[in-house]
Scaffold this active site. Structure first.
Site, PDB file in Angstrom:
ATOM      1  N   CYS A  51       0.849  -1.187   0.000  1.00  0.00           N
ATOM      2  CA  CYS A  51       0.000   0.000   0.000  1.00  0.00           C
ATOM      3  C   CYS A  51       0.885   1.237   0.000  1.00  0.00           C
ATOM      4  CB  CYS A  51      -0.904   0.033   1.229  1.00  0.00           C
ATOM      5  SG  CYS A  51      -2.227  -1.170   1.178  1.00  0.00           S
ATOM      6  N   GLN A  52       0.501   2.202  -0.809  1.00  0.00           N
ATOM      7  CA  GLN A  52       1.237   3.460  -0.854  1.00  0.00           C
ATOM      8  C   GLN A  52       1.069   4.195   0.475  1.00  0.00           C
ATOM      9  OE1 GLN A  52      -0.198   6.183  -3.806  1.00  0.00           O
ATOM     10  NE2 GLN A  52       1.685   7.373  -3.787  1.00  0.00           N
TER      11      GLN A  52
END
Length: 138
Positions: A51-52
């Site tokens: 996940c960013q």
């Protein structure tokens, strides 16, 4: 309510909106109502890889079901994990493991996310299923 029934409910809710700006606002609202993860679980090992944004996901078995809690430092991402928790929390591990996630395609979520957020969504689902596999064994 079964996973399938909750997914159908979400598909119906998303169909009420005319455009994706309204749907994004709805996702953000869902994130605001997300029951927060206990601070003790906001640790490195509960961060979802891929996940960013930072997304913490915790799972525990209560009676015969899995209870998921989560948080994120990004408002849209928090809404996305809120949708997933609504679908998968308080369900049996075997049901989570075997659940079809095509409702995400039905509402068009993945195609309306940036590639990095779409990858994060896949990582969230993967981690939810991995928790279910691990807790099924217990």
């Amino acid at each position: 309510m079964t996973i399938k029934e909750i997914q159908e409910e979400i598909v119906d809710e998303f169909a009420l909106f005319d455009d994706w700006m309204q749907r994004y606002e709805y996702i953000i609202e869902l994130g605001k109502s997300l029951p927060l993860i206990n601070d003790q679980y906001k640790i490195e090992e509960n961060l979802i890889r891929g996940c960013q944004s930072q997304v913490w996901l915790h799972a525990e078995k209560k009676d015969d079901t899995i209870v998921f809690t989560a948080d994120s430092d990004a408002i849209l991402t928090k809404g996305i994990i809120a949708i997933l928790i609504r679908v998968f929390s308080n369900q049996k591990a075997v049901d989570v493991m075997n659940a079809d996630t095509s409702f995400i395609d039905e509402i068009g979520l993945k195609e309306h996310l940036s590639p990095t957020r779409a990858n994060g969504l896949v990582s969230m689902i993967k981690q939810i299923k991995l928790y279910a596999i691990a807790l099924q064994a217990n």
